[in-house]
Scaffold this motif. Structure first.
Motif, PDB file in Angstrom:
ATOM      1  N   TYR A 410      12.068  17.184  19.942  1.00 52.67           N
ATOM      2  CA  TYR A 410      11.689  16.947  21.343  1.00 52.67           C
ATOM      3  C   TYR A 410      12.226  15.594  21.817  1.00 52.67           C
ATOM      4  O   TYR A 410      12.817  15.482  22.899  1.00 52.67           O
ATOM      5  N   VAL A 411      12.023  14.561  21.000  1.00 49.74           N
ATOM      6  CA  VAL A 411      12.487  13.227  21.386  1.00 49.74           C
ATOM      7  C   VAL A 411      14.000  13.216  21.554  1.00 49.74           C
ATOM      8  O   VAL A 411      14.533  12.610  22.493  1.00 49.74           O
ATOM      9  N   ASP A 412      14.731  13.912  20.691  1.00 53.47           N
ATOM     10  CA  ASP A 412      16.185  13.935  20.742  1.00 53.47           C
ATOM     11  C   ASP A 412      16.685  14.554  22.044  1.00 53.47           C
ATOM     12  O   ASP A 412      17.503  13.970  22.760  1.00 53.47           O
ATOM     13  N   TYR A 413      16.180  15.745  22.376  1.00 55.95           N
ATOM     14  CA  TYR A 413      16.641  16.435  23.582  1.00 55.95           C
ATOM     15  C   TYR A 413      16.169  15.732  24.848  1.00 55.95           C
ATOM     16  O   TYR A 413      16.918  15.600  25.824  1.00 55.95           O
ATOM     17  N   MET A 414      14.943  15.273  24.853  1.00 50.26           N
ATOM     18  CA  MET A 414      14.425  14.641  26.059  1.00 50.26           C
ATOM     19  C   MET A 414      15.061  13.267  26.287  1.00 50.26           C
ATOM     20  O   MET A 414      15.225  12.849  27.441  1.00 50.26           O
ATOM     21  N   SER A 415      15.416  12.557  25.226  1.00 54.90           N
ATOM     22  CA  SER A 415      16.080  11.269  25.422  1.00 54.90           C
ATOM     23  C   SER A 415      17.439  11.459  26.095  1.00 54.90           C
ATOM     24  O   SER A 415      17.823  10.670  26.967  1.00 54.90           O
ATOM     25  N   ARG A 416      18.160  12.520  25.710  1.00 52.34           N
ATOM     26  CA  ARG A 416      19.434  12.799  26.379  1.00 52.34           C
ATOM     27  C   ARG A 416      19.237  13.142  27.843  1.00 52.34           C
ATOM     28  O   ARG A 416      19.969  12.672  28.717  1.00 52.34           O
ATOM     29  N   LEU A 417      18.225  13.975  28.100  1.00 46.75           N
ATOM     30  CA  LEU A 417      17.956  14.384  29.477  1.00 46.75           C
ATOM     31  C   LEU A 417      17.557  13.179  30.328  1.00 46.75           C
ATOM     32  O   LEU A 417      18.108  12.959  31.415  1.00 46.75           O
TER      33      LEU A 417
END
Length: 810
Positions: A410-417
């Motif tokens: 979750y942190v990985d995808y949301m940080s990119r977004l």
């Protein structure tokens, strides 16, 4: 022994409705002598129960207590060891053999005789007596001490009987009739004996006279004896019948006890089975939900939540001792493990796909906000994911490694977004902010330097620099020149002094303030919403007990760590935006300090340790540093100002500029949390303004010394000879200095906030600085104009009186 027997009967057996019939003092054979008593007892209630009781003195020795009790029917053998010789040893065979040594052979024989009689009378199953003389078993126990120890037949009565009341009265009457009954007992006894003989004779005569009645009585007694024999026979037969009934009742009682034990065991077994079934069983619907339940529909999610909670309860049930050895329990536990792993795998895959798809779906909506200073809202994503919050909590308790993996995903995808969204958002903010400075760049351009004025300044500073009295009559503005260094595009007090208020683009600054406020107002709810979602979805801020405070602190650290990862670009982008605003106009730092301080204060009230509070606090340090740099720049420009010799007496441009600066600052800092920073800046600016005028002539002197001219030769310079020094000093008489200080006090009082203590601090600082400059000038005159006798027209004491009287008058 009789006393002991009575004591035992009274203290131990009477309370239990028992009669003591036999007693023997014994100790165990072959061991250290520890005396105790073996007692033969019968119950007073029918059916009669015969027991052998071991009684022992307490450790303190002040009372007796029961230690062991055996049923006589459980006695199988009595071994007297030797039937022909005196031997105090004997054995009693119950469930095991007990070997005893009596204190005497007589006591042993009396006790064995008592056991034999009780066995003959009450038990159908006869006890085997070994090494016991037949005489002891057939004859009655001799009278005397042995009979007393054995206890005799339970129906025997004591020989002693108390006198009745009637008998006591008769004896007292006889003693009253005889005066010497007490003093001469022998005479009284002889008299009684003679009277007894008379009575015996009368009785014999009476009996002989009534011989016929005696014969009749004897006949009746014979008939009564015959009837008694008949009754005894019937009673014997009844007793044999009752003995048979007793044995049958004992067997029934024993059977009842076995049945009761069986029922108890069956009840316990049923409870164990019910426990296992109730706490270690899942319904078919729950198993189906875990294996193939729908994780996309609200109904399916609810079914999965209920099934997962039921599974967790079954796996965490506290098994009772021995349950773990049951094959059925082992199989059920394995089933639970398989269901847990299957559902955890399904849930992890589903949520991973949700994170990926939701991230891409959200990215597709970024184009809608490309021209607006608005950050996209993630509330739909949060709302969809929060349906799985309970399942995340279940995963956290059952499969921590999968839970941690989902957290990282979750942190990985949301940080990119968020990085894309925040970058685009700040790009728009910079474009809008840069648009406000197009006209300002022209207005705040560097003023042209005049070579003639610069040349005149370098040659000499001939002429008066003007009175510093603050007079407003016939004053012309000085022509201000820049320093050799390149002037920046930012505003300054010098620029403000050379430009009218209408020239300042107030609208641009107001627009910048609104843009900066819009940026902070968009970031704040975005961060708070994401932090709230992380706490709820990943269950990182549950209510904890007092003993779990450290665990709760660790959870907050996890939230902060995740927020730092997701919003790692916010602090960088904010600092970049602040740098742009400061580059456009250094006075923007005033707006940014007020706005940033307010948002930091708001964030700290919500959670002082939150990501938002920490990030804004870090950025506030940069803003405060820019504000201090802005004030320092204004002071440095004042110090670098050079005044042309052609300039006439007038008000320095930055003095007027300070007034306009104060009006702008008061508008920005009205009711602001960082008001104290502005007040400190006022102190620095006023001190720099005050010091500039009085230092100008002497700076020229110091410049000549710095160029290599000896101090005592400075007075030979045309622009700095003694005559010029006297002119400068003459321009600052005490009266004019006091008047100038009074005007300066009014300006300070006008622009400082309404705090008397702050005004006093500023005024005191100005006094100290003025005295320091005065001493510096006096020292410079003494070194460069030795023996001239030239001094200031006012003393330090005069200055102290000026400052004091001005402060008191206001």
């Amino acid at each position: 022994m009789t006393a002991i027997k009575h004591a035992l009967q009274r203290d131990i057996f009477t309370p239990n409705d028992e009669r003591l019939l036999g007693i023997v003092n014994v100790c165990k054979a072959g061991k250290k002598k520890k005396n105790c008593f073996l007692c033969a007892t019968v119950t007073t209630e029918r059916p009669v129960q015969v027991k052998v009781v071991k009684v022992k003195k307490s450790d303190k020795g002040d009372f007796y207590k029961r230690q062991l009790t055996w049923e006589l029917r459980d006695l199988t053998e009595v071994d007297a060891k030797d039937a022909s010789k005196e031997n105090p040893e004997f054995d009693l065979h119950f469930e095991k053999v007990y070997r005893w040594v009596a204190s005497s052979t007589a006591e042993k024989n009396s006790f064995i005789s008592c056991i034999w009689k009780l066995n003959q009378r009450y038990l159908r199953k006869k006890v085997e007596f070994v090494n016991v003389s037949s005489q002891l078993l057939e004859e009655s126990v001799p009278s005397g001490e042995s009979q007393s120890v054995a206890g005799g037949d339970e129906d025997a009565l004591d020989d002693y009987q108390e006198l009745s009341t009637r008998e006591e009265q008769d004896i007292e009457s006889m003693m009253e009739m005889c005066e010497y009954a007490v003093s001469n007992a022998e005479a009284f006894a002889e008299k009684l004996f003679k009277e007894l003989q008379v009575l015996d004779g009368a009785n014999i005569q009476s009996i002989m006279a009534s011989e016929k009645q005696v014969n009749i009585l004897m006949q009746l007694l014979d008939e009564a004896l015959t009837e008694v024999d008949t009754i005894e026979g019937k009673l014997s037969s009844y007793e044999e019948m009752l003995q048979s009934v007793k044995e049958q009742m004992d067997q029934i009682s024993q059977s009842n006890r076995l049945i009761q034990i069986s029922n108890t065991n069956n009840g316990k077994l049923l409870n164990e089975i019910q426990f296992i079934v109730n706490y270690m069983d899942l319904s078919k619907g729950q198993i189906r939900a875990l294996q193939e339940g729908d994780l996309t529909s609200p109904k399916g999610i609810e079914a999965c939540i209920n099934a997962s909670e039921a599974l967790l309860q079954c796996m965490n049930v506290a098994l009772r001792p021995g349950h773990e050895k049951l094959m059925a329990v082992k199989q059920q536990q394995q089933l639970f493990v398989d269901l847990r792993d299957t559902f955890a795998r399904r849930l992890t895959n589903h949520l991973n796909n949700l994170f990926v798809h939701q991230g891409y779906d959200q990215s597709s909506t970024l184009s809608q906000h490309q021209t607006e200073l608005v950050l996209p809202k993630h509330s739909p994503l949060h709302r969809d994911l929060l349906r799985y919050a309970k399942l995340m909590d279940w995963l956290k308790n059952t499969h921590r490694e999968k839970y941690d993996g989902l957290s990282r995903t979750y942190v990985d995808y949301m940080s990119r977004l968020y990085e894309r969204e925040i970058k685009d958002f700040f790009e728009i903010a910079k474009i809008k902010m840069a648009g406000t400075s197009k006209e300002a760049k022209g207005k705040f351009a560097t003023l042209p330097r005049k070579e003639s004025a610069l040349k005149q300044e370098t040659e000499s500073l001939h002429g008066s620099s003007g009175k510093l009295t603050g007079s407003t009559s016939s004053l012309n503005k000085l022509t201000v020149q820049g320093s050799n260094s390149r002037r920046s595009q930012s505003s300054s007090l010098l620029d403000m002094g050379n430009m009218s208020a209408s020239d300042l683009d107030v609208a641009d600054r107001t627009k910048f303030d609104k843009i900066f406020e819009q940026v902070l107002s968009e970031l704040e709810p975005l961060c708070l919403a994401e932090q709230d979602f992380l706490s709820k979805f990943f269950k990182l801020q549950q209510h904890m007990t007092t003993s779990s405070a450290l665990h709760s602190c660790t959870q907050k650290d996890m939230v902060r760590h995740m927020m730092n990862k997701i919003f790692q670009s916010i602090e960088t982008e904010l600092n970049s935006l602040i740098a742009l605003g400061d580059k456009i106009d250094s006075f923007h730092s005033l707006y940014m300090l007020v706005k940033m301080s307010h948002h930091v204060w708001t964030a700290e009230n919500v959670d002082p340790a939150s990501f938002l509070s920490t990030t804004l606090g870090n950025v506030l340090v940069t803003v405060k540093r820019n504000f201090d740099k802005c004030i320092s720049g204004q002071i440095r420009q004042m110090e670098e100002v050079k005044i042309s010799k052609k300039s006439k007496v007038g008000i320095l441009s930055f003095v007027t500029g300070f007034e306009e600066f104060a009006e702008l600052a008061e508008t920005i800092f009205r009711n602001a949390e960082r008001r104290g920073d502005l007040d400190k800046a006022y102190v620095k600016l006023i001190r720099a303004t005050f010091c500039f005028a009085s230092q100008h002539f002497f700076e020229g002197v110091e410049a000549r010394v710095a160029q290599g001219i000896r101090e005592e030769e400075v007075s030979y310079q045309l622009a700095f000879n003694k005559q010029e020094l006297r002119k400068v000093i003459k321009e600052y008489p005490g009266k004019e200095v006091k008047k100038g200080l009074d005007n300066l006090y009014k300006k300070v009082d006008k622009h400082l906030c309404e705090e008397e203590s702050l005004l006093q601090v500023v005024w005191h600082s100005m006094q100290d600085e003025f005295i320091r400059q005065y001493k510096h000038f006096e020292d410079l005159i003494g070194r460069c104009y030795p023996g001239s006798g030239i001094t200031m027209e006012f003393t330090i004491q005069d200055m102290l009186e000026y400052f004091s009287s001005i402060a008191q008058s206001h």
